[in-house]
Enzyme design. Sequence first.
Site, short mmCIF file in Angstrom:
data_model
loop_
_atom_site.label_atom_id
_atom_site.label_comp_id
_atom_site.label_asym_id
_atom_site.label_seq_id
_atom_site.Cartn_x
_atom_site.Cartn_y
_atom_site.Cartn_z
N LYS A 144 -12.26 24.23 4.18
CA LYS A 144 -13.08 24.39 5.38
C LYS A 144 -14.34 23.53 5.26
O LYS A 144 -14.91 23.40 4.17
CB LYS A 144 -13.46 25.88 5.51
CG LYS A 144 -14.12 26.27 6.83
CD LYS A 144 -14.34 27.79 6.86
CE LYS A 144 -15.02 28.28 8.13
NZ LYS A 144 -15.21 29.75 8.13
N SER A 149 -13.71 32.16 12.06
CA SER A 149 -14.09 30.78 12.25
C SER A 149 -13.30 29.79 11.40
O SER A 149 -13.42 28.58 11.60
CB SER A 149 -15.58 30.62 11.90
OG SER A 149 -15.80 30.94 10.54
N SER A 158 -13.78 35.96 9.14
CA SER A 158 -13.46 34.57 9.48
C SER A 158 -12.24 33.99 8.79
O SER A 158 -11.74 32.96 9.21
CB SER A 158 -14.67 33.67 9.19
OG SER A 158 -15.59 33.75 10.25
#
Lengths: 527, 555
Positions: free
Chosen positions: A76, A170, A194
């Site tokens: 990420k 996310s 997330s």
Amino acid sequence: MLGRTLREVSVALKRGQVTPTELCQKCLALIQKTKFLNAYITVSEEAALKQAEASEKRYKKGQSLGDLDGIPVAVKDNFSTTGIETTCASNMLKGYVPPYNATVVQKLLDQGALLMGKTNLDEFAMGSGSTDGVFGPVKNPWSYSKQYREKRKQKPRDENDSDWLITGGSSGGSAAAVSAFTCFAALGSDTGGSTRNPAAHCGLIGFKPSYGLVSRHGLIPLVNSMDVPGILTRCVDDTAIVLGVLAGHDPKDSTTVQGPVNSFLLPSLTDVSKLCIGIPKEYLVPELSPEVRSLWSKAADLFDSEGAKVKEVSLPHTCYSIVCYHVLCTSEVASNMARFDGLEYGHRCDIDISTEAMYATTRREGFNDVVRGRILSGNFFLLKENYEDYFIKAQKVRRLIANDFVNVFNSGVDVLLTPTTLREAVPYLEFIQEDNRTRSAQDDIFTQAVNMAGLPAVNIPVALSRQGLPIGLQFIGPAFCDQQLLTVAKWFEQQVQFPVIQLEELMDDCSSVLANEKLASVSLKQQ
Amino acid sequence: MAVPTLRCGFSGSRWTFALVDRGCRHRTVATFNWIRGQSSVAQQPLHTAQKPRKGAQEWAAVVGLEIHAQISSNSKLFSGAEVRFAAPPNSLVSFFDASLPGTLPVLNRRCVEAAVMTGLALNCHINQKSLFDRKHYFYADLPAGYQITQQRLPIAVNGNLAYSICVGKQQREITKTVRVKQIQLEQDSGKSLHDDLRSQTLVDLNRAGVGLLEVVLEPDLSCGEEAATVVRELQLILQALGTSQANMAEGQLRVDANVSVHHPGEPLGVRTEVKNLNSIRFLAKAIDYEIQRQISELENGGEILNETRSFDYKLGCTVPMRDKEGKQDYRFMPEPNLPPLLLYDSTSLPAGADPQQVIDIDRIRETLPELPSETRARLVQQYGMLPEHSFTLLNEVGLLEFFQNVIKETRAEPKKVVSWVLNTFLGYLKQQNLAVSESPVPPSALAELLDLLHTRAISSAAAKQVFEELWKSPGKPPAQIVSEKQLGLLQDREALEELCRATLDGHPQVVRDVKGGNPRAINKLIGLVRKATQGRAEPALIKQILEKQLSSPAP
């Protein structure tokens, strides 16, 4: 080969059935092919190929570094990576190239993993859709799956691409990357759900380790006291392999626990009769979709029918959790974002009439509305006149919430079984009808309490909805009982036999890649 | 840190202004010499206006100090970056110090030990659990936008610091105590250098993140000199402990003063905070100026604003600081990346704990060195010196060590050594404005010189000459100087008698005076003989010979 699990491909690498370079090239080709998913912000092609080359040399010499050697992974874009732009999907950090690796990234690289690239997210990980980053929203690969398309009776994407689904967030980029077979594992981060939320929407294992088990050094923080690096894979065993590499004390992160970390290799449970599964009654909310509710209860029945003790438990402070989370989250955000002032790194505006004016303009230009809104609320909660009424109160509630879990686990419950999300993924156009705050409050409902209590939790995909979309359930364990939690999750995973995403359409486009498969048994449906 | 509770916590003795004033005045002849050039403070006409007019109420000043001492350690409080003074700008900056996103603080054990040591030396209660907080404000030299400090639960609390001042014509030494509210660990900021010409601010982060001990004193002080004495004592303690070099000129010790005035018996006045005090002399000056300013302001019907003022050492006055407009809300918050700091003592130490992983307060207590007050008491007891001499020996940097080295190597009486070190040696240093370390005369040379004196190889007068020669030509052994300059004591009685006889012969008028009933005139003769011997003969012996010759009939 790309459809396999990490463990399987690792065996193939060791047997020489595929080389790291081949694997890397295939993944790169697929990343290229699935660019429209917007899963990656940066594809580190050159570096990945070099890493593959080095890995290949090790394999040739018989000096493999372990299970991760030669395995393509994605990270990420809020984990710092040496020499690779790390943006947090924000204008503020566009062009920022960290001079150091996050500890978890370093550990992956030290094990020979191939870093394919940095994945998309909501700006600074603030969101639950992966729709609020400067690089645009991430599209859920399931939007293009045979399972979903058949139900919708819709035309192929090229002709009509307006009803694609969100990934959740996310860590939506990481979820899409793993779900679309562009890598075998990805790092997400999990502050309020997330990692688990997009895992649920993308039909993946999404694991949030105990707070303190895995180093946060190099993870650009959202809420330091709740952030943990998360792991996204296609099966529980793969998660355990990655966790085994990442877990352990890091002298650079004082909140990681001291002492040796046990192996996370998971035994195959055959008998669950000694298990006690808790079903928190407060998680049965009116907003929960009937389909999720029914799968949740079927899962409970499954444990029951296999001899486990299943009992209803109470986490009485659950209803205060999301508000409490909001206060603590925004307060830390306000603090953590203070460093982005345009002086040392990142975006700086052209205004230079005064330092203050430069700060103000830089921050207005650098942050989106969601981030600015959270900074504003957080600063409000931290004001001297409000501190007692909001921050201190929220901290006390946080303690009560954590104690709820402790009490339940002390009462003999081994793991809790809950939904991960209220419903399956929704189309983007529907999702953006509500603002980020409302969405986050809804979507984090089952996940954020775990972060406040620092517990390990994992999303396990269970079945497809009537629409053909993944639905996941969440298991929550006592702090630092990550291995036990994953063991139960693995047993459950084997029982439910969640279907593999059918991306033939995508894969057909990649026929040139797949033609080189050395194994005859190539199939994306390996149930 | 601002100390909003200063006033509530105040319950100690108050010294009315008039009383202190008398004290300060008497101290114009104080022999404290706590720092070179320091005596000029005492010579300032202090607080002339607060001498109460008839019928007017007296003013009392209340002074509290916040002292930031840079911890003497190889690396910073939360990062591995080196700590060094005057390194090239931004050459000692870790990723954490530059607040790169994702970096985390890692507490430096040495800094914690320094805080515990300092806390113990100041008789504090050491908190076995203390916490770190973030204090937020935007400033160019604060890269993270917050400072990590200990606002809620500091590492040490409730201590006290004894200090001595001399008062009265007899220089009577009295000991006072100032309470230590707390000691907290915190990060230093970087440095902003404002380039007004190009309207730019340049930032140097070398200092950013260096460990500080903030020592907060209760407002138990009442004038600049008391404050100065306290700071000097604290400086000596920190230096004795080795926890801070505490050099004010290098910014290792920074003092902010909270000053207010009121009428005794009435509530405390509005206080101002005086900053930018980079020497002990300016500290005393600034506080006394500020007290004076507040009194004049109030007596002229004005009011005191709760503001931050800066001391302008060129103008000798305090001026409001412009960059702190409006009240700051620091939005304190617990530092989430640092677990509570846990310390142990012998009762709470977990069994089998790795000594590398825990800090044992009792073990640190055992390693505490001799503190300045103990050193002074020992000097007085061991060498029979006056208390004020012990103060001077400690207050001059390096003087005590010099003294002890001389004592070690000489057979001379300690009192003699004290006198030579404090009068002759220190006198030379001061005259040339040198530090002890810059002295051309090493302790061994002075020791040898004192030995010559002790064995009566030279006279006191000759010794002074030898010393002057030592100062001018460093490295020459005293004995060599004595022989080269023929300064050895004239041992030959016959030769001395000859000289005396010749002197009497050469000055018949003086001889007549003596014989005519003025016995004091003999001193003149003695002086003449000494001159003839170049000071190498003992005056007593000369006198004895002269008297004998005068009383015997001329040949």
